[in-house]
Design a protein around this motif. Structure first.
Motif, PDB file in Angstrom:
ATOM      1  N   GLN A  36     117.494  30.436 105.972  1.00  0.00           N
ATOM      2  CA  GLN A  36     117.071  30.022 104.633  1.00  0.00           C
ATOM      3  C   GLN A  36     117.528  28.593 104.334  1.00  0.00           C
ATOM      4  O   GLN A  36     116.803  27.812 103.711  1.00  0.00           O
ATOM      5  N   LYS A  37     118.712  28.256 104.795  1.00  0.00           N
ATOM      6  CA  LYS A  37     119.227  26.902 104.583  1.00  0.00           C
ATOM      7  C   LYS A  37     118.381  25.878 105.335  1.00  0.00           C
ATOM      8  O   LYS A  37     118.086  24.795 104.811  1.00  0.00           O
ATOM      9  N   ARG A  38     117.959  26.226 106.539  1.00  0.00           N
ATOM     10  CA  ARG A  38     117.131  25.339 107.351  1.00  0.00           C
ATOM     11  C   ARG A  38     115.768  25.115 106.688  1.00  0.00           C
ATOM     12  O   ARG A  38     115.243  24.003 106.677  1.00  0.00           O
ATOM     13  N   ILE A  39     115.188  26.193 106.138  1.00  0.00           N
ATOM     14  CA  ILE A  39     113.899  26.065 105.469  1.00  0.00           C
ATOM     15  C   ILE A  39     113.990  25.147 104.262  1.00  0.00           C
ATOM     16  O   ILE A  39     113.119  24.301 104.024  1.00  0.00           O
ATOM     17  N   LEU A  45     108.590  23.316 106.186  1.00  0.00           N
ATOM     18  CA  LEU A  45     108.863  24.750 106.079  1.00  0.00           C
ATOM     19  C   LEU A  45     108.982  25.182 104.623  1.00  0.00           C
ATOM     20  O   LEU A  45     108.541  26.286 104.253  1.00  0.00           O
ATOM     21  N   SER A  46     109.558  24.315 103.812  1.00  0.00           N
ATOM     22  CA  SER A  46     109.691  24.626 102.387  1.00  0.00           C
ATOM     23  C   SER A  46     108.324  24.699 101.709  1.00  0.00           C
ATOM     24  O   SER A  46     108.076  25.576 100.875  1.00  0.00           O
ATOM     25  N   ALA A  47     107.421  23.783 102.057  1.00  0.00           N
ATOM     26  CA  ALA A  47     106.075  23.802 101.485  1.00  0.00           C
ATOM     27  C   ALA A  47     105.320  25.057 101.924  1.00  0.00           C
ATOM     28  O   ALA A  47     104.571  25.654 101.150  1.00  0.00           O
ATOM     29  N   ALA A  48     105.537  25.488 103.174  1.00  0.00           N
ATOM     30  CA  ALA A  48     104.894  26.706 103.668  1.00  0.00           C
ATOM     31  C   ALA A  48     105.404  27.930 102.926  1.00  0.00           C
ATOM     32  O   ALA A  48     104.638  28.824 102.565  1.00  0.00           O
ATOM     33  N   LEU A  67     104.434  18.890 112.954  1.00  0.00           N
ATOM     34  CA  LEU A  67     103.797  20.118 112.480  1.00  0.00           C
ATOM     35  C   LEU A  67     104.216  21.350 113.284  1.00  0.00           C
ATOM     36  O   LEU A  67     103.977  22.476 112.849  1.00  0.00           O
ATOM     37  N   PHE A  68     104.840  21.128 114.428  1.00  0.00           N
ATOM     38  CA  PHE A  68     105.303  22.238 115.265  1.00  0.00           C
ATOM     39  C   PHE A  68     106.812  22.447 115.128  1.00  0.00           C
ATOM     40  O   PHE A  68     107.440  23.101 115.966  1.00  0.00           O
ATOM     41  N   ALA A  77     106.065  26.743 110.753  1.00  0.00           N
ATOM     42  CA  ALA A  77     105.616  26.778 109.360  1.00  0.00           C
ATOM     43  C   ALA A  77     104.561  27.860 109.154  1.00  0.00           C
ATOM     44  O   ALA A  77     104.481  28.482 108.084  1.00  0.00           O
ATOM     45  N   LEU A  78     103.728  28.104 110.181  1.00  0.00           N
ATOM     46  CA  LEU A  78     102.712  29.141 110.074  1.00  0.00           C
ATOM     47  C   LEU A  78     103.347  30.524 109.929  1.00  0.00           C
ATOM     48  O   LEU A  78     102.877  31.351 109.155  1.00  0.00           O
TER      49      LEU A  78
END
Length: 425
Positions: A36-39, A45-48, A67-68, A77-78
């Motif tokens: 969660q901290k990384r996101i 990742l946060s926008a995803a 993007l990867f 992110a997907l």
């Protein structure tokens, strides 16, 4: 469900963690916190996670954004978007980076999970359809992470293939979509389990029998091997697996599939014929009867009370088992009598009057070999000793065979197999 692994499903995750052993629970909590901290630190990742579609398009134009990019657990992110049902972000990501569709999580815990696995586990039908339309692999993608393995510390086991995930969450629409788009109902995971095996291994759920029948309806009659006869690496078909697991609900359901009613013409009595293949122990070391007896699950023994199991056991007992037991008991009593006779009349002689050894207190001492076999009574005792030794060897060989067959733990620990009585022998 895979979607429970992340932020929005903490309550469900807490319930799942109760199933983990004392070491893995805290470790998983720590890993989730790091994830969660990384996101939160990653704009992509946060926008995803927050379903910010416009931010995805903006970030895609930025040369410094990868993007990867992956999170702490190897998720892209997907994956994050699919976990949070961010459908718009999923479309945006697949538009700017279509290669993401079949990329799987690389972390050890969730290794092999694709966005399609997540969408299926979350029962997001619209997302599943879109991912398939964009080229998601429905046939060969597999989850091999420790979180999904069938082991003592695992939280869930839905198999490894996407179809097994759909079947185990009980969504018939998703199962039909996946099969129509190329999912293989005969595909086996690393344990050799098919989707039918995985259904049997699920907790007692009302949807499992209906889902089992749905999968079978897709089995082609002209196929060489019926999907419900495929065995896993333990040599168990789905039907036999119900016996080992003590899954009475599924055992009764599959037993009904073996029924064949035959109403009698001149009687109000209705007869029912059963196909006893896989059930009867005659010529089958992995029959249901054998598996129930050797199963470590106590619930499995309840299967013996069901029809036609109890009728089959009753028939076997009356036809030959009772005579077999009587003959064995008679031979064993004779063997014990001969052994006792040999011990009672072992060759002894009075202690010499001039003996000075430490055995002076004994009234009798053993005869020498030459002195032991001189009279007719001695030779009769010799015959008894030969029978005793031969009988002991036969019993030992029979015991060793069964120990190797069932394993020491089951053989000496299961009352149904004799339990501690074998140690006494």
């Amino acid at each position: 469900m895979v979607g429970l692994l992340w932020d929005g499903w903490r309550l469900a995750m807490a319930n799942w963690l109760r199933k983990l052993d004392s070491e893995m629970g805290p470790q998983l909590y720590q890993m989730l916190a790091v994830q969660q901290k990384r996101i939160s630190k990653s704009p992509l990742l946060s926008a995803a996670k927050d379903n910010k579609e416009k931010d995805i398009y903006k970030l895609a134009q930025c040369p410094s954004v990868d993007l990867f990019e992956t999170g702490a657990m190897g998720e892209t992110a997907l994956h994050v978007a699919a976990m949070h049902d961010s459908n718009k972000v999923v479309m945006a990501l697949l538009q700017v980076a279509p290669e993401l569709v079949n990329i799987s999580v690389t972390g050890k815990l969730y290794k092999g999970v694709t966005a399609l696995h997540i969408a299926v586990a979350n029962e997001n039908v619209s997302l599943v359809k879109e991912l398939i339309r964009r080229g998601a692999d429905v046939a060969t993608s597999r989850t091999t992470g420790t979180f999904f393995s069938r082991s003592r510390g695992s939280v869930m086991y839905y198999g490894e293939h996407v179809l097994s995930f759909a079947a185990c969450v009980g969504n018939e629409e998703l199962v039909q979509i996946l099969i129509d788009n190329g999912a293989d109902i005969t595909a086996q995971d690393s344990l050799g389990n098919t989707v039918l095996h995985n259904l049997v291994l699920q907790p007692r759920s009302t949807f499992v029998p209906q889902m089992y029948d749905l999968i079978l309806s897709y089995d082609e009659p002209e196929s060489e091997t019926a999907v419900d006869t495929i065995v896993n690496k333990d040599g168990l078909s789905p039907f036999k697996l119900t016996a080992v697991e003590g899954n009475i609900q599924m055992f009764q359901h599959l037993l009904k599939r073996k029924e064949k009613d035959a109403p009698m013409t001149y009687s109000p009595i209705c007869s029912t014929y059963y196909n006893l293949s896989e059930i009867d122990s005659w010529g089958d070391d992995h029959s249901v009867l054998q598996l129930v007896i050797s199963s470590e699950n106590k619930e499995a023994l309840k299967i013996l009370r069901l029809s036609p199991m109890k009728e089959l056991i009753h028939l076997k007992w009356n036809d030959y088992a009772i005579y077999y037991i009587r003959i064995l008991a008679f031979l064993y009593l004779i063997y014990i009598a001969i052994f006792t006779f040999c011990c009672a009349y072992r060759p002894l002689k009075p202690r010499p009057s001039n003996a000075t050894s430490e055995k002076d207190s004994a009234l009798y001492v053993e005869r020498t070999l030459q002195e032991s076999y001189q009279t007719n009574e001695d030779y009769l005792r010799l015959l008894g000793e030969i029978i005793s030794v031969f009988g002991a060897i036969v019993i030992l060989l029979l015991e060793v065979h069964d120990v190797l067959r069932y394993g020491p733990k089951k053989y000496f620990g299961r009352t149904a197999l004799g339990g501690p009585f074998h140690v006494i022998k």
